[in-house]
Write a protein that holds these residues in place. Structure first.
Motif, PDB file in Angstrom:
ATOM      1  N   UNK A 359       0.925  -1.193  -0.185  1.00 14.44           N
ATOM      2  CA  UNK A 359      -0.203   0.358   0.247  1.00 14.44           C
ATOM      3  C   UNK A 359       0.895   1.648   0.053  1.00 14.44           C
ATOM      4  N   UNK A 360       0.353   2.218  -1.165  1.00 15.60           N
ATOM      5  CA  UNK A 360       1.254   3.740  -1.048  1.00 15.60           C
ATOM      6  C   UNK A 360       0.485   4.826  -1.613  1.00 15.60           C
ATOM      7  N   UNK A 361       0.141   5.283  -0.294  1.00 17.68           N
ATOM      8  CA  UNK A 361      -0.194   6.888  -0.541  1.00 17.68           C
ATOM      9  C   UNK A 361      -0.064   7.532   0.356  1.00 17.68           C
ATOM     10  N   UNK A 362      -0.660   8.944  -0.141  1.00 20.03           N
ATOM     11  CA  UNK A 362       0.411   9.815   1.055  1.00 20.03           C
ATOM     12  C   UNK A 362      -1.117  11.099   1.399  1.00 20.03           C
ATOM     13  N   UNK A 363      -1.466  11.072   2.528  1.00 23.19           N
ATOM     14  CA  UNK A 363      -2.260  11.909   3.076  1.00 23.19           C
ATOM     15  C   UNK A 363      -1.532  13.133   3.659  1.00 23.19           C
ATOM     16  N   UNK A 364      -2.261  13.930   3.393  1.00 23.89           N
ATOM     17  CA  UNK A 364      -1.464  15.508   2.616  1.00 23.89           C
ATOM     18  C   UNK A 364      -1.588  16.275   4.174  1.00 23.89           C
ATOM     19  N   UNK A 365      -0.985  17.140   4.792  1.00 23.37           N
ATOM     20  CA  UNK A 365      -2.097  17.858   5.666  1.00 23.37           C
ATOM     21  C   UNK A 365      -2.776  18.957   4.967  1.00 23.37           C
ATOM     22  N   UNK A 366      -3.490  19.424   5.611  1.00 21.67           N
ATOM     23  CA  UNK A 366      -4.456  20.797   5.210  1.00 21.67           C
ATOM     24  C   UNK A 366      -6.162  19.676   3.805  1.00 21.67           C
ATOM     25  N   UNK A 367      -5.901  18.495   4.128  1.00 23.29           N
ATOM     26  CA  UNK A 367      -6.692  17.959   2.961  1.00 23.29           C
ATOM     27  C   UNK A 367      -7.680  16.479   4.007  1.00 23.29           C
ATOM     28  N   UNK A 368      -8.690  16.067   3.449  1.00 25.17           N
ATOM     29  CA  UNK A 368      -9.087  14.815   4.090  1.00 25.17           C
ATOM     30  C   UNK A 368      -9.276  13.977   2.598  1.00 25.17           C
ATOM     31  N   UNK A 369      -8.326  12.770   2.992  1.00 18.88           N
ATOM     32  CA  UNK A 369      -7.931  11.761   2.812  1.00 18.88           C
ATOM     33  C   UNK A 369      -9.048  10.806   3.532  1.00 18.88           C
ATOM     34  N   UNK A 370     -10.000  10.044   2.233  1.00 15.66           N
ATOM     35  CA  UNK A 370     -11.029   9.126   2.518  1.00 15.66           C
ATOM     36  C   UNK A 370     -10.363   7.535   2.636  1.00 15.66           C
ATOM     37  N   UNK A 371     -10.712   6.636   2.862  1.00 12.29           N
ATOM     38  CA  UNK A 371     -10.772   5.582   2.997  1.00 12.29           C
ATOM     39  C   UNK A 371     -11.417   4.475   2.318  1.00 12.29           C
ATOM     40  N   UNK A 372     -12.230   3.938   1.755  1.00 12.47           N
ATOM     41  CA  UNK A 372     -14.139   3.399   1.607  1.00 12.47           C
ATOM     42  C   UNK A 372     -12.872   2.253   1.147  1.00 12.47           C
ATOM     43  N   UNK A 521     -15.062  22.359  10.899  1.00 13.87           N
ATOM     44  CA  UNK A 521     -14.479  23.733  10.620  1.00 13.87           C
ATOM     45  C   UNK A 521     -13.198  23.536  11.689  1.00 13.87           C
ATOM     46  N   UNK A 522     -12.786  22.523  12.554  1.00 10.16           N
ATOM     47  CA  UNK A 522     -11.768  22.211  13.429  1.00 10.16           C
ATOM     48  C   UNK A 522     -10.894  21.413  12.783  1.00 10.16           C
ATOM     49  N   UNK A 523     -11.274  20.696  11.831  1.00 12.99           N
ATOM     50  CA  UNK A 523     -10.180  20.329  11.674  1.00 12.99           C
ATOM     51  C   UNK A 523      -9.048  21.148   9.838  1.00 12.99           C
ATOM     52  N   UNK A 524      -9.483  22.215  10.589  1.00  9.92           N
ATOM     53  CA  UNK A 524      -8.086  23.557   8.298  1.00  9.92           C
ATOM     54  C   UNK A 524      -7.105  22.992   9.109  1.00  9.92           C
ATOM     55  N   UNK A 525      -6.159  22.886   8.501  1.00 15.39           N
ATOM     56  CA  UNK A 525      -4.860  22.598   8.294  1.00 15.39           C
ATOM     57  C   UNK A 525      -4.218  21.204   8.764  1.00 15.39           C
ATOM     58  N   UNK A 526      -5.350  20.251   9.023  1.00 13.05           N
ATOM     59  CA  UNK A 526      -4.534  19.141   9.833  1.00 13.05           C
ATOM     60  C   UNK A 526      -4.963  18.512   8.829  1.00 13.05           C
ATOM     61  N   UNK A 527      -3.754  16.755   9.180  1.00 14.18           N
ATOM     62  CA  UNK A 527      -4.060  15.725   7.858  1.00 14.18           C
ATOM     63  C   UNK A 527      -5.010  15.065   8.708  1.00 14.18           C
ATOM     64  N   UNK A 528      -6.313  14.694   7.889  1.00 11.81           N
ATOM     65  CA  UNK A 528      -6.939  13.815   8.075  1.00 11.81           C
ATOM     66  C   UNK A 528      -7.236  13.176   7.364  1.00 11.81           C
ATOM     67  N   UNK A 529      -7.354  11.292   8.787  1.00 12.80           N
ATOM     68  CA  UNK A 529      -8.257  10.565   7.419  1.00 12.80           C
ATOM     69  C   UNK A 529      -9.303  10.023   8.114  1.00 12.80           C
ATOM     70  N   UNK A 530     -10.379   9.826   7.324  1.00  7.88           N
ATOM     71  CA  UNK A 530     -11.707   9.202   7.149  1.00  7.88           C
ATOM     72  C   UNK A 530     -12.170   8.094   7.175  1.00  7.88           C
ATOM     73  N   UNK A 531     -12.562   7.027   7.961  1.00  9.64           N
ATOM     74  CA  UNK A 531     -12.868   6.038   7.681  1.00  9.64           C
ATOM     75  C   UNK A 531     -15.030   5.727   7.514  1.00  9.64           C
ATOM     76  N   UNK A 532     -15.364   5.323   6.152  1.00  8.96           N
ATOM     77  CA  UNK A 532     -16.852   5.006   6.526  1.00  8.96           C
ATOM     78  C   UNK A 532     -17.410   4.473   5.050  1.00  8.96           C
TER      79      UNK A 532
END
Length: 585
Positions: A359-372, A521-532
């Motif tokens: 597995x290779x990918x980059x979750x960038x700071x300031x973006x929301x990366x979703x895993x499905x 609102x509270x995850x701005x400028x953060x590295x966010x990984x969402x599983x949904x």
């Protein structure tokens, strides 16, 4: 050298090993001290006999005997006082140190280790095994070692006085030891079987309590009780076999001791008749024989106890010797981009079954990366690897350019706010459950996080508001309410990396929208990984990664993937269809 061997054999600290040697020494001196009255009595009788035979005055003998007796009693008291301090106080301090050491070991173990362990087994090891080891060392083990030394010293003295009488008394000891040690493997086997069956009973009881709602819902009380009764009977039988295995061999060993008294009396009588020893010498030797058999009995009983202790110590050492997660505490990443490079992972319990594959990918700071992906595709595993709850099998994971495998897990986790699907709450107030996100946070900061996670609506209806105690694991709250508290924790921590594993799964549509807005609102400028699983949860994600059987099969923005008509588009279509389903009578 002796201290090091004790540390390794009995899983002791250096201080505990030295304290154990001190306890053995003082117990040994106590055993020798208890022989002093025997020699004193023999000396007084011998002097009295000599004076009576020569017609010498004996009046002055009584005051001397009284003074010497008082001195001996004082000596025995002092020795036993020092023994008590060395044996009990040292053992209890070592017990406390052992528990702290275990807690430190557990704190450093990867989460994958816990998933392979039965909770009741681990609880037994931490509580029952630790308590039993403490009891064994405070009452048996050091006494056994000291008794062995006492027998050796007193035995040598007996052989020097009269080797024939000495052999007649002491021959039973090696014979009894041989019988006891030859049964070690047999005793350990029965002990391990009993431990395993006892743990199974504990696990069944714990599982029944945890799942009592489901058991009642499906009328499974009788099945559950029958299983528990069967397991309890099996454990009782195993315990009886274990006790019989130990006690029967100890009884056989003690039979040798009784035979030893007979041979000593027989040999002494022969020597007495031949005139080779005096009657007083014979009586004194028999006194000493009766006294030396006490520590022999103690040694035999304590050896069996030591065998049982060793089995428990092996269980503790298995925890202590498990490789810990280590790393530097000097962590200063250059930003918070989270990068997976050719990462593969297989659970330690089943190395043949790879959960993630290259597995290779980059979750960038300031973006929301979703895993499905479908259940079991590896989404939650990625989140756990990202936080170093697990250690990868191959590849690298970097945060801000730093390989997370080189960072101490506790240091690394200061950069993460995590909300998992399975919420864990404590039997405390709502305020303190949220404050767990950041120790030292003010009440105002806690309340702000709670409001952002939409907790105000249900908390305002509780009798004590945010000071309401919510029961074990939030038993007094609904699933959605518990999850909102968990989200509030993550918001309060305000870490640069946010992992959300089905964070809104238990919320209704209205609250989900409110919480999603708060998270945005509270995850701005953060590295966010969402599983949904819900497509609406990730419709505004910057990057979507689609997983299937541990591999990345698609990635891109939601719009790009929908236009591509691949697996993501198919999942979205199925979910739209399911939203139109209805139950008809």
């Amino acid at each position: 050298m002796i201290v090091k061997r004790l540390m390794d054999r009995y899983a002791m600290s250096e201080t505990g090993a030295k304290g154990f040697l001190s306890a053995v020494l003082w117990t040994f001196l106590c055993n020798l001290g208890l022989m002093v009255p025997v020699f004193l009595t023999m000396g007084i009788i011998s002097t009295l006999d000599e004076r009576l035979s020569t017609g010498t005055e004996t009046k002055d003998l009584m005051p001397v005997a009284i003074v010497l007796s008082l001195v001996v009693l004082a000596l025995i008291f002092i020795l036993h006082y020092m023994q008590y301090k060395a044996m009990y106080l040292t053992t209890f301090r070592e017990g406390a140190a052992r528990r702290i050491s275990l807690a430190e070991s557990l704190r450093r173990l990867p989460m994958s280790w816990y998933e392979q362990k039965d909770l009741s087994d681990l609880t037994n090891t931490l509580i029952m095994d630790s308590a039993e080891i403490e009891r064994m060392f405070s009452h048996y083990v050091s006494v056994g070692y000291a008794s062995f030394l006492s027998i050796t010293v007193i035995g040598i003295m007996m052989l020097l006085f009269n080797w024939r009488m000495g052999i007649a008394i002491l021959w039973v000891f090696p014979a009894a030891l041989l019988t006891t040690f030859s049964s070690k493997a047999f005793q350990n086997q029965h002990t391990r079987e009993y431990f395993a069956k006892s743990r199974r009973v504990t696990a069944t009881i714990q599982e029944s309590i945890d799942k009592v709602r489901d058991i009642r819902a499906f009328s499974g009380e009788k099945v559950c009780l029958d299983r528990l009764r069967e397991q309890s009977d099996d454990a009782i039988r195993s315990h009886i076999h274990s006790e019989l295995a130990t006690s029967s061999l100890i009884s056989a060993s003690q039979a040798f001791i009784r035979l030893g008294l007979a041979t000593a009396a027989l040999e002494g009588t022969i020597l007495l008749v031949r005139g080779q020893i005096s009657l007083l010498f014979f009586i004194g030797f028999m006194f000493a024989a009766a006294r030396i058999y006490d520590p022999i009995n103690i040694v035999l009983q304590n050896i069996a106890a030591t065998f049982n202790t060793q089995v428990r110590i092996e269980r503790l050492k298995a925890i202590r010797d498990t490789p810990r997660q280590v790393g530097t505490t000097d962590f200063h990443p250059e930003g918070y981009d989270l990068k997976f490079s050719h990462v593969s992972y297989a659970y330690q319990s089943d190395q043949k079954k790879t959960v993630l594959k290259d597995v290779s990918f980059t979750a960038r700071q300031g973006q929301v990366t979703a895993l499905v992906g479908a259940s079991g595709s590896g989404k939650s595993t990625i989140a756990r690897l990202a936080a170093r709850f697990y250690d990868i099998s191959s590849g690298t994971i970097t945060l801000g350019g730093t390989n997370i495998q080189t960072v101490d897990p506790e240091t690394l986790l200061t950069s993460y706010s995590i909300v998992f699907q399975d919420v864990v709450l404590f039997n405390d107030t709502i305020m303190e459950n949220i404050r767990l996100g950041r120790h030292g946070a003010t009440d105002e900061e806690v309340l702000a996080a709670a409001k952002a996670a939409c907790c105000d609506d249900f908390v305002s209806k509780l009798p004590d508001g945010y000071q309401t105690v919510i029961g074990e694991n939030g038993a007094r709250l609904s699933g959605g309410e518990r999850q909102r508290i968990s989200i509030a924790r993550a918001l309060l921590k305000n870490a640069p990396v946010v992992l959300l594993d089905e964070a809104t799964a238990s919320l209704d549509v209205e609250n989900e929208s409110q919480v999603q807005a708060a998270i945005s609102r509270l995850t701005q400028d953060k590295t966010v990984i969402v599983i949904a699983h819900r497509m609406r949860t990730i419709e505004n994600a910057d990057h979507v990664i689609v997983l299937d059987q541990g591999r990345i099969v698609e990635e891109g923005t939601p719009q790009e993937l929908l236009r591509a008509g691949g697996r993501f588009a198919h999942m979205a279509e199925l979910q739209n269809m399911s939203s139109a389903w209805e139950i008809r009578s």
